[in-house]
Design a protein around this motif. Structure first.
Motif, PDB file in Angstrom:
ATOM      1  N   PRO A 194      21.912  52.846  46.008  1.00 22.03           N
ATOM      2  CA  PRO A 194      20.686  52.254  45.452  1.00 22.03           C
ATOM      3  C   PRO A 194      21.041  51.217  44.388  1.00 22.03           C
ATOM      4  O   PRO A 194      22.131  51.258  43.804  1.00 22.03           O
ATOM      5  N   GLU A 195      20.145  50.302  44.144  1.00 15.89           N
ATOM      6  CA  GLU A 195      20.422  49.199  43.227  1.00 15.89           C
ATOM      7  C   GLU A 195      20.858  49.693  41.852  1.00 15.89           C
ATOM      8  O   GLU A 195      21.772  49.138  41.234  1.00 15.89           O
ATOM      9  N   ARG A 196      20.213  50.756  41.381  1.00 13.99           N
ATOM     10  CA  ARG A 196      20.491  51.238  40.028  1.00 13.99           C
ATOM     11  C   ARG A 196      21.899  51.810  39.881  1.00 13.99           C
ATOM     12  O   ARG A 196      22.434  51.863  38.764  1.00 13.99           O
ATOM     13  N   SER A 197      22.506  52.258  40.994  1.00 13.90           N
ATOM     14  CA  SER A 197      23.818  52.890  40.882  1.00 13.90           C
ATOM     15  C   SER A 197      24.954  52.019  41.397  1.00 13.90           C
ATOM     16  O   SER A 197      26.110  52.432  41.354  1.00 13.90           O
ATOM     17  N   TYR A 198      24.638  50.798  41.869  1.00 17.76           N
ATOM     18  CA  TYR A 198      25.710  49.954  42.408  1.00 17.76           C
ATOM     19  C   TYR A 198      26.667  49.511  41.303  1.00 17.76           C
ATOM     20  O   TYR A 198      27.893  49.558  41.469  1.00 17.76           O
ATOM     21  N   GLY A 199      26.136  49.096  40.172  1.00 15.16           N
ATOM     22  CA  GLY A 199      26.995  48.698  39.045  1.00 15.16           C
ATOM     23  C   GLY A 199      27.894  49.826  38.588  1.00 15.16           C
ATOM     24  O   GLY A 199      29.121  49.646  38.476  1.00 15.16           O
ATOM     25  N   PRO A 200      27.330  51.035  38.305  1.00 13.23           N
ATOM     26  CA  PRO A 200      28.201  52.156  37.936  1.00 13.23           C
ATOM     27  C   PRO A 200      29.225  52.509  39.010  1.00 13.23           C
ATOM     28  O   PRO A 200      30.348  52.910  38.688  1.00 13.23           O
ATOM     29  N   ALA A 201      28.854  52.340  40.287  1.00 14.51           N
ATOM     30  CA  ALA A 201      29.804  52.624  41.364  1.00 14.51           C
ATOM     31  C   ALA A 201      30.988  51.658  41.313  1.00 14.51           C
ATOM     32  O   ALA A 201      32.143  52.059  41.488  1.00 14.51           O
ATOM     33  N   LEU A 202      30.717  50.372  41.050  1.00 17.38           N
ATOM     34  CA  LEU A 202      31.800  49.399  40.927  1.00 17.38           C
ATOM     35  C   LEU A 202      32.662  49.679  39.695  1.00 17.38           C
ATOM     36  O   LEU A 202      33.884  49.527  39.736  1.00 17.38           O
ATOM     37  N   ASP A 203      32.018  50.100  38.596  1.00 16.98           N
ATOM     38  CA  ASP A 203      32.779  50.461  37.391  1.00 16.98           C
ATOM     39  C   ASP A 203      33.759  51.595  37.704  1.00 16.98           C
ATOM     40  O   ASP A 203      34.934  51.548  37.311  1.00 16.98           O
ATOM     41  N   ALA A 204      33.262  52.619  38.406  1.00 14.77           N
ATOM     42  CA  ALA A 204      34.112  53.768  38.725  1.00 14.77           C
ATOM     43  C   ALA A 204      35.225  53.365  39.692  1.00 14.77           C
ATOM     44  O   ALA A 204      36.364  53.829  39.570  1.00 14.77           O
ATOM     45  N   LEU A 205      34.905  52.499  40.651  1.00 20.11           N
ATOM     46  CA  LEU A 205      35.929  52.051  41.594  1.00 20.11           C
ATOM     47  C   LEU A 205      37.028  51.285  40.873  1.00 20.11           C
ATOM     48  O   LEU A 205      38.231  51.509  41.122  1.00 20.11           O
ATOM     49  N   CYS A 206      36.655  50.388  39.989  1.00 19.94           N
ATOM     50  CA  CYS A 206      37.653  49.620  39.241  1.00 19.94           C
ATOM     51  C   CYS A 206      38.524  50.537  38.374  1.00 19.94           C
ATOM     52  O   CYS A 206      39.747  50.356  38.287  1.00 19.94           O
ATOM     53  N   ALA A 207      37.892  51.516  37.745  1.00 18.82           N
ATOM     54  CA  ALA A 207      38.661  52.451  36.917  1.00 18.82           C
ATOM     55  C   ALA A 207      39.668  53.218  37.764  1.00 18.82           C
ATOM     56  O   ALA A 207      40.824  53.430  37.355  1.00 18.82           O
ATOM     57  N   ALA A 208      39.254  53.630  38.954  1.00 18.27           N
ATOM     58  CA  ALA A 208      40.160  54.356  39.842  1.00 18.27           C
ATOM     59  C   ALA A 208      41.314  53.472  40.297  1.00 18.27           C
ATOM     60  O   ALA A 208      42.477  53.911  40.348  1.00 18.27           O
ATOM     61  N   LEU A 209      41.008  52.235  40.657  1.00 16.26           N
ATOM     62  CA  LEU A 209      42.063  51.314  41.088  1.00 16.26           C
ATOM     63  C   LEU A 209      43.071  51.064  39.969  1.00 16.26           C
ATOM     64  O   LEU A 209      44.293  51.120  40.188  1.00 16.26           O
ATOM     65  N   ARG A 210      42.590  50.792  38.768  1.00 15.33           N
ATOM     66  CA  ARG A 210      43.510  50.543  37.649  1.00 15.33           C
ATOM     67  C   ARG A 210      44.386  51.763  37.386  1.00 15.33           C
ATOM     68  O   ARG A 210      45.594  51.643  37.187  1.00 15.33           O
ATOM     69  N   GLU A 211      43.762  52.931  37.381  1.00 15.86           N
ATOM     70  CA  GLU A 211      44.502  54.162  37.102  1.00 15.86           C
ATOM     71  C   GLU A 211      45.600  54.390  38.137  1.00 15.86           C
ATOM     72  O   GLU A 211      46.757  54.667  37.794  1.00 15.86           O
ATOM     73  N   ALA A 212      45.238  54.277  39.421  1.00 14.99           N
ATOM     74  CA  ALA A 212      46.213  54.547  40.483  1.00 14.99           C
ATOM     75  C   ALA A 212      47.335  53.512  40.493  1.00 14.99           C
ATOM     76  O   ALA A 212      48.511  53.862  40.656  1.00 14.99           O
ATOM     77  N   LEU A 213      47.004  52.230  40.312  1.00 11.21           N
ATOM     78  CA  LEU A 213      48.023  51.186  40.358  1.00 11.21           C
ATOM     79  C   LEU A 213      48.955  51.270  39.150  1.00 11.21           C
ATOM     80  O   LEU A 213      50.166  51.032  39.270  1.00 11.21           O
ATOM     81  N   GLU A 214      48.406  51.629  37.980  1.00 10.95           N
ATOM     82  CA  GLU A 214      49.267  51.792  36.794  1.00 10.95           C
ATOM     83  C   GLU A 214      50.203  52.976  36.967  1.00 10.95           C
ATOM     84  O   GLU A 214      51.389  52.910  36.590  1.00 10.95           O
ATOM     85  N   GLU A 215      49.701  54.082  37.522  1.00 10.06           N
ATOM     86  CA  GLU A 215      50.554  55.235  37.762  1.00 10.06           C
ATOM     87  C   GLU A 215      51.659  54.899  38.751  1.00 10.06           C
ATOM     88  O   GLU A 215      52.820  55.322  38.596  1.00 10.06           O
ATOM     89  N   THR A 216      51.318  54.130  39.783  1.00  6.69           N
ATOM     90  CA  THR A 216      52.317  53.757  40.785  1.00  6.69           C
ATOM     91  C   THR A 216      53.398  52.868  40.172  1.00  6.69           C
ATOM     92  O   THR A 216      54.598  53.045  40.455  1.00  6.69           O
ATOM     93  N   ARG A 217      53.012  51.929  39.343  1.00  2.17           N
ATOM     94  CA  ARG A 217      53.992  51.034  38.711  1.00  2.17           C
ATOM     95  C   ARG A 217      54.883  51.788  37.742  1.00  2.17           C
ATOM     96  O   ARG A 217      56.048  51.424  37.545  1.00  2.17           O
ATOM     97  N   ALA A 218      54.340  52.848  37.107  1.00  2.06           N
ATOM     98  CA  ALA A 218      55.110  53.589  36.122  1.00  2.06           C
ATOM     99  C   ALA A 218      56.180  54.471  36.747  1.00  2.06           C
ATOM    100  O   ALA A 218      57.080  54.964  36.056  1.00  2.06           O
ATOM    101  N   ARG A 219      56.089  54.728  38.039  1.00  2.57           N
ATOM    102  CA  ARG A 219      57.068  55.616  38.709  1.00  2.57           C
ATOM    103  C   ARG A 219      58.409  54.910  38.904  1.00  2.57           C
ATOM    104  O   ARG A 219      58.494  53.720  39.112  1.00  2.57           O
TER     105      ARG A 219
END
Length: 483
Positions: free
Chosen positions: A458-483
């Motif tokens: 729904p329109e009201r949750s699309y922004g929060p969904a993108l925020d959560a997706l970006c947070a997940a991507l940053r977290e996973a990519l930083e963890e991968t680089r740190a290995r």
């Protein structure tokens, strides 16, 4: 002095002809008819078969239905009112008492995990975007004009009104060359593939190396082996189609899920293969109406209607709940497909077909698609911009089209990103499950990626969904680089 038992309020008279509320009661127990009726009503209320507030039939109606005297029903109702099982008031008849609670059936045990709060799974339009008012208006007009025979046994070809409307619409919008007589209505792409597999019989199909696992499984269930054809930025490599295949299943408008259109030269190669081998091109017009960066390219079917089957549906444009799809067939396949479908049409409601026909003819479908095209384009643009700003290490691939986008990931990171997405409450799919198990890697192809459906939230949750997706991507990519 004992007060007399109150007389029950008179029940409303039965409607003309003895019509009333139907009620099944078993009076086969021992004892008088009055006692049996009291016991049957008490048990029906106790076990929840008659819910609190349920209206009971008038005395005269229930007496006639059960073959007992009217006074027997009146006495039974009066006793149950006195006991608190029923209530009776002047003008509202007799009802099950509101305070009588049905027994709880107990908790339902399930192993299904709770849904994640942000749904970015591909393939699902936002249910709230369904054009209810316009569809209802079309349904009223369609029902008003429907011939009486439309309410009888369905036509396996599909309603004539819808086939005529589709022939005009598909010619105008997708460049399809067909006639109503060559269109067969089905309940979607899956139903169409089952019918075609049955008609074509044994023999392998060529399929794109990336595609829906459901479709591959459906063909396998029909006894059809699938041979993968490599996919790159220009779509399937149709010059490599195996000569022994009976058919090739393609998504030329917007390759699913990688996102590239089929190159004109490869369209020609597919049709040349069909003519030389006697095979069939099955064109799934996935996302054909939703191109955002330019006008959609016309259908492959227009280049050779006698070697191509064109498949379409309203699952993405309107709703999968409607279960309406269509096949534009070569003339030689119409009768075999209808025979495989059967003489009765159990899949698609004739009333929904009539409504869609009216929706197409009135222009309501065009208006809805244009609105959704603007909405989906805005959502895709927002996804691209947010990722570029916050996660510059990833990129959105493919053309601007459809209801999903593939986000390319660094090699070896797909699983980590999916795990991080789940931790952040994001439901999203990786690219790996869409890869044919026998597919060879393509140089320069996408080894890892996310298939992000941007149409569902729904329109009201699309922004929060993108925020959560970006947070997940940053977290996973930083963890991968740190290995």
């Amino acid at each position: 002095m004992t007060s007399p038992t109150p007389s029950p309020a008179p029940s409303p008279a039965a409607p003309p002809g003895g019509l009333g509320v139907d009620l099944h009661l078993d009076l086969s127990g021992a004892g008088s008819r009055r006692a049996a009726l009291i016991g049957a009503l008490r048990e029906a209320v106790r076990h929840g078969r008659l819910a609190p507030g349920t209206p009971l039939p008038p005395y005269r109606t229930l007496a006639a239905d059960l073959g007992v005297a009217r006074n027997t029903v009146a006495d039974a109702y009066a006793e149950l009112v006195a006991e608190g099982w029923l209530t009776s008031r002047q003008g509202s008849g007799t009802r099950v008492a509101e305070r009588v609670a049905a027994p709880s059936p107990g908790p339902v045990r399930t192993t299904a995990p709770p849904p994640l709060p942000y749904d970015l799974v591909q393939g699902k339009p936002d249910p709230a975007a369904f054009p209810r008012a316009a569809w209802l208006a079309a349904a009223r007009r369609a029902l008003t004009d429907a011939p009486d025979e439309a309410f009888g046994i369905g036509d396996p070809y599909g309603r004539t009104e819808l086939r005529r409307a589709l022939a005009e619409y598909l010619a105008r919008v997708r460049g399809v060359r067909t006639s109503p007589e060559r269109i067969v209505i089905c309940s979607g792409a899956a139903h169409a593939l089952r019918l075609l597999a049955r008609v074509l019989g044994p023999g392998p199909w060529a399929v794109e190396a990336y595609g829906l696992p459901f479709h591959r499984g459906l063909l396998a269930g029909a006894g059809v082996a699938t041979v993968p054809v490599a996919v790159d930025a220009e779509g399937a490599r149709t010059a490599d189609l195996p000569r022994h295949a009976r058919a090739v299943l393609l998504t030329p408008a917007h390759q699913f899920p990688t996102g590239g259109p089929l190159h004109p030269g490869r369209r020609a190669d597919a049709l040349e293969w069909a003519r030389a081998s006697g095979g069939l091109v099955v064109e799934d017009d996935y996302d054909g109406e939703f191109r955002y960066d330019r006008r959609p390219v016309g259908a492959v079917q227009a280049l050779d209607p006698d070697r191509t089957v064109f498949l379409g549906s309203v699952s993405k444009s309107l709703s999968p709940a409607l279960r309406i799809g269509w096949m534009c067939l070569p003339g030689s396949l119409v009768e075999p497909v209808v025979a495989a479908k059967g003489l009765r049409e159990p899949h698609t409601s004739a009333l929904d077909q009539l409504t869609l026909a009216e929706f197409l003819v009135s222009g309501g479908y065009d208006r809805h698609v244009r609105r959704m095209r603007q909405r989906h384009r805005a959502r895709r643009d927002r996804l691209v911009a947010v990722l570029a700003e916050r996660v510059p290490g990833v990129r959105v691939t493919g053309i601007a089209a459809g209801l999903h986008a593939v986000v390319g990931l660094p090699s070896g990171t797909e699983r980590a990103v999916l795990a991080a997405a789940a931790r952040h409450g994001v439901a999203v799919e990786g690219l790996a499950p869409y890869r044919h198990p026998d597919a060879e890697p393509v140089p320069g192809g996408l080894p890892d990626g996310l298939v992000v459906g941007y149409a569902t939230p729904p329109e009201r949750s699309y922004g929060p969904a993108l925020d959560a997706l970006c947070a997940a991507l940053r977290e996973a990519l930083e963890e991968t680089r740190a290995r």
